[in-house]
Design an enzyme around this catalytic site. Structure first.
Site, mmCIF file in Angstrom:
data_model
loop_
_atom_site.group_PDB
_atom_site.id
_atom_site.type_symbol
_atom_site.label_atom_id
_atom_site.label_comp_id
_atom_site.label_asym_id
_atom_site.label_seq_id
_atom_site.Cartn_x
_atom_site.Cartn_y
_atom_site.Cartn_z
ATOM 1 N N LYS A 1 -9.221 3.598 -7.129
ATOM 2 C CA LYS A 1 -7.903 2.969 -7.133
ATOM 3 C C LYS A 1 -7.323 2.959 -8.542
ATOM 4 O O LYS A 1 -6.113 3.165 -8.731
ATOM 5 C CB LYS A 1 -7.956 1.548 -6.575
ATOM 6 C CG LYS A 1 -6.567 0.927 -6.523
ATOM 7 C CD LYS A 1 -6.478 -0.344 -5.719
ATOM 8 C CE LYS A 1 -5.019 -0.799 -5.644
ATOM 9 N NZ LYS A 1 -4.851 -2.053 -4.887
ATOM 10 N N GLU B 1 -10.637 -0.830 3.508
ATOM 11 C CA GLU B 1 -10.010 -0.252 2.312
ATOM 12 C C GLU B 1 -10.907 0.820 1.690
ATOM 13 O O GLU B 1 -10.409 1.818 1.161
ATOM 14 C CB GLU B 1 -9.696 -1.353 1.295
ATOM 15 C CG GLU B 1 -8.693 -2.398 1.769
ATOM 16 C CD GLU B 1 -7.271 -1.848 1.913
ATOM 17 O OE1 GLU B 1 -6.997 -0.731 1.405
ATOM 18 O OE2 GLU B 1 -6.447 -2.530 2.547
ATOM 19 N N LYS C 1 -0.315 -5.754 -8.404
ATOM 20 C CA LYS C 1 0.584 -6.272 -7.373
ATOM 21 C C LYS C 1 0.304 -7.750 -7.144
ATOM 22 O O LYS C 1 -0.845 -8.159 -6.959
ATOM 23 C CB LYS C 1 0.412 -5.511 -6.054
ATOM 24 C CG LYS C 1 1.018 -4.121 -6.062
ATOM 25 C CD LYS C 1 0.903 -3.476 -4.685
ATOM 26 C CE LYS C 1 1.583 -2.123 -4.633
ATOM 27 N NZ LYS C 1 1.476 -1.477 -3.306
ATOM 28 N N ARG D 1 0.485 7.008 -5.873
ATOM 29 C CA ARG D 1 -0.002 5.699 -5.439
ATOM 30 C C ARG D 1 0.303 5.433 -3.965
ATOM 31 O O ARG D 1 -0.350 4.598 -3.323
ATOM 32 C CB ARG D 1 0.597 4.592 -6.320
ATOM 33 C CG ARG D 1 0.049 3.205 -5.994
ATOM 34 C CD ARG D 1 0.443 2.167 -7.017
ATOM 35 N NE ARG D 1 -0.063 0.852 -6.641
ATOM 36 C CZ ARG D 1 -0.146 -0.184 -7.463
ATOM 37 N NH1 ARG D 1 0.242 -0.057 -8.713
ATOM 38 N NH2 ARG D 1 -0.617 -1.334 -7.040
ATOM 39 N N HIS E 1 -0.008 -3.032 8.889
ATOM 40 C CA HIS E 1 0.691 -4.270 8.542
ATOM 41 C C HIS E 1 1.531 -4.774 9.713
ATOM 42 O O HIS E 1 1.615 -5.997 9.962
ATOM 43 C CB HIS E 1 1.587 -4.058 7.321
ATOM 44 C CG HIS E 1 0.879 -4.211 6.020
ATOM 45 N ND1 HIS E 1 1.405 -3.752 4.824
ATOM 46 C CD2 HIS E 1 -0.314 -4.759 5.697
ATOM 47 C CE1 HIS E 1 0.566 -4.025 3.843
ATOM 48 N NE2 HIS E 1 -0.483 -4.626 4.344
ATOM 49 N N GLU F 1 4.251 3.085 -7.944
ATOM 50 C CA GLU F 1 4.267 3.652 -6.590
ATOM 51 C C GLU F 1 5.461 4.582 -6.364
ATOM 52 O O GLU F 1 6.179 4.491 -5.363
ATOM 53 C CB GLU F 1 4.262 2.526 -5.546
ATOM 54 C CG GLU F 1 3.730 2.940 -4.186
ATOM 55 C CD GLU F 1 3.472 1.750 -3.270
ATOM 56 O OE1 GLU F 1 4.207 1.620 -2.295
ATOM 57 O OE2 GLU F 1 2.536 0.975 -3.546
ATOM 58 N N ARG G 1 8.463 -18.455 -16.701
ATOM 59 C CA ARG G 1 8.656 -17.019 -16.953
ATOM 60 C C ARG G 1 7.362 -16.280 -17.271
ATOM 61 O O ARG G 1 7.384 -15.178 -17.810
ATOM 62 C CB ARG G 1 9.690 -16.783 -18.064
ATOM 63 C CG ARG G 1 11.090 -17.269 -17.700
ATOM 64 C CD ARG G 1 12.122 -16.649 -18.627
ATOM 65 N NE ARG G 1 13.465 -17.051 -18.231
ATOM 66 C CZ ARG G 1 14.130 -18.080 -18.757
ATOM 67 N NH1 ARG G 1 13.562 -18.798 -19.714
ATOM 68 N NH2 ARG G 1 15.343 -18.368 -18.342
ATOM 69 N N ASN H 1 -1.295 3.550 0.770
ATOM 70 C CA ASN H 1 -0.678 2.932 1.939
ATOM 71 C C ASN H 1 -1.134 3.562 3.247
ATOM 72 O O ASN H 1 -0.673 3.148 4.322
ATOM 73 C CB ASN H 1 0.854 3.045 1.844
ATOM 74 C CG ASN H 1 1.414 2.229 0.701
ATOM 75 O OD1 ASN H 1 1.005 1.099 0.466
ATOM 76 N ND2 ASN H 1 2.344 2.816 -0.047
ATOM 77 N N HIS I 1 -7.079 -8.621 7.797
ATOM 78 C CA HIS I 1 -6.342 -7.485 7.240
ATOM 79 C C HIS I 1 -7.079 -6.183 7.532
ATOM 80 O O HIS I 1 -6.476 -5.194 7.973
ATOM 81 C CB HIS I 1 -6.164 -7.673 5.734
ATOM 82 C CG HIS I 1 -5.496 -6.529 5.052
ATOM 83 N ND1 HIS I 1 -4.153 -6.252 5.174
ATOM 84 C CD2 HIS I 1 -5.999 -5.557 4.221
ATOM 85 C CE1 HIS I 1 -3.840 -5.186 4.463
ATOM 86 N NE2 HIS I 1 -4.936 -4.742 3.873
ATOM 87 N N HIS J 1 -1.604 1.580 6.462
ATOM 88 C CA HIS J 1 -0.980 0.278 6.242
ATOM 89 C C HIS J 1 0.393 0.131 6.891
ATOM 90 O O HIS J 1 0.838 -0.990 7.134
ATOM 91 C CB HIS J 1 -0.869 -0.013 4.743
ATOM 92 C CG HIS J 1 -2.176 -0.383 4.112
ATOM 93 N ND1 HIS J 1 -3.260 0.452 4.115
ATOM 94 C CD2 HIS J 1 -2.572 -1.514 3.462
ATOM 95 C CE1 HIS J 1 -4.269 -0.145 3.488
ATOM 96 N NE2 HIS J 1 -3.878 -1.327 3.085
#
Length: 355
Positions: free
Chosen positions: A217, A179, A137, A231, A242, A227, A115, A235, A259, A238
């Site tokens: 950021k 980025e 994230k 935020r 992606h 998000e 946990r 993206n 990426h 992306h």
């Protein structure tokens, strides 16, 4: 450089970062300290890391294979079992020394083991420094679908040392530039203006932009941790990027993209969509396209690939009620969130990129 305070943890830089790392070990007194690496960071980064410390520590090294294809629950299962076999408990510490795969997956593994055990990120690629260092994230891929399994979980601290960039190939260094370009186009045009002057990419000309990118950021994430609004600008590029990355990853006749290479394509295409939907100036789309293709080269995408890539958009994490949501631009530094785009416009954007 001054440390940056993110959500309940600090991003530390260079030599002072190693001092803060040792202070943390002395204060927290972990029962065991594990260092997660892949074969590249084991060979090229680990020795540099330990030589920066003032004394030897009883680190246990856990090594996994490098690459996006190993960023999955199967590898996490290996890591959970390894931690168990090595006697990890809730007072143990996991240090993630590597690129985005290591920090994303290491953070997820730590946050779900018993946990949650504490973890520290030491990113060693440009991409992981400017993208994964803040934001909390963590996660892994589900098949070829990027970051489908994960959670928000903050590290105890992040240590940024640009010397690790000397270990990267030019292609991997370039991957992180995408980025930084994103931050420039969406938030601080001075970053883009600086990048436009680059004749080539070197560690020396990119290092000053790392701190600025992390600070940007962090401003965005601090205002919108989960998000829900601002935020989402992170993206940009992306949604299509992606899908392109996933498509090239699963295609047997395609060379896997980094990426950053996929996101660079996504930014060009989403800028063109911005032109169609919001009259973003076409001459500026051309400016970005030309510079990105000058730096990254041109990815070979065939018209026969278009529909298969579009089909992958349905799995994007930003989708709501089955709608594919894009971040588009009215102008530099002025974004439109939650934009829906007709498939015919997507085809137009593909055709724009490949001409």
């Amino acid at each position: 450089m001054t440390s940056i305070l993110s959500n309940n943890y600090f991003v530390h830089f260079s030599n002072s970062g190693y001092l803060k790392f040792e202070e943390f070990l002395e204060d927290f007194k972990p029962s065991k300290c594990f260092i997660l690496v892949d074969e590249n960071t084991r060979n090229y980064c680990y020795d540099n890391f330990v030589t920066k410390l003032s004394k030897q520590y009883p680190f246990e090294i856990i090594e996994i294979p490098s690459g996006e294809s190993f960023k999955n629950l199967e590898t996490c299962n290996f890591l959970w079992k390894k931690l168990t076999d090595l006697g990890a408990d809730r007072k143990s510490l996991l240090v993630n020394l590597g690129g985005g795969v290591i920090t994303d997956m290491g953070g997820f593994t730590a946050s779900t083991f018993k946990r949650g055990i504490p973890f520290i990120n030491i990113p060693t690629t440009l991409l992981s420094m400017v993208d994964a260092s803040v934001g909390g994230k963590t996660g892994v891929d589900l098949g070829v679908l990027k970051n489908q399994i994960g959670l928000f979980s903050n590290p105890e601290m992040v240590l940024i040392d640009s010397n690790y960039l000397e270990t990267l190939s030019p292609r991997e260094l370039l991957s992180g530039l995408a980025e930084i370009i994103k931050y420039g186009l969406t938030y601080d045009i001075q970053l883009w203006n600086e990048i436009k002057t680059f004749k080539s990419l070197t560690v020396s000309n990119i290092t000053p932009l790392i701190y600025i990118s992390i600070a940007i950021k962090n401003e965005v994430v601090s205002e919108d941790p989960k998000e829900n609004g601002l935020r989402k600008i992170l993206n940009f590029g992306h949604t299509l990027g992606h899908a392109i990355e996933s498509y090239f990853l699963e295609s047997k006749d395609k060379v896997t993209l980094t990426h950053g290479e996929a996101i660079a394509v996504g930014m060009v295409m989403e800028l063109y969509l911005s032109h169609i939907k919001f009259n973003f100036p076409l001459n500026l789309v051309e400016e970005v396209k030309n510079k990105i293709q000058d730096l990254f080269g041109k990815v070979e995408i065939s018209s026969t690939d278009f529909n298969a890539i579009i089909d992958l958009l349905i799995h994007d994490k930003k989708n709501i009620n089955g709608n594919v949501n894009f971040v588009l631009l009215n102008s530099f530094e002025n974004c439109e969130l939650n934009c829906t785009v007709e498939n015919s416009f997507l085809i137009d954007a593909f055709n724009y990129y490949i001409i």
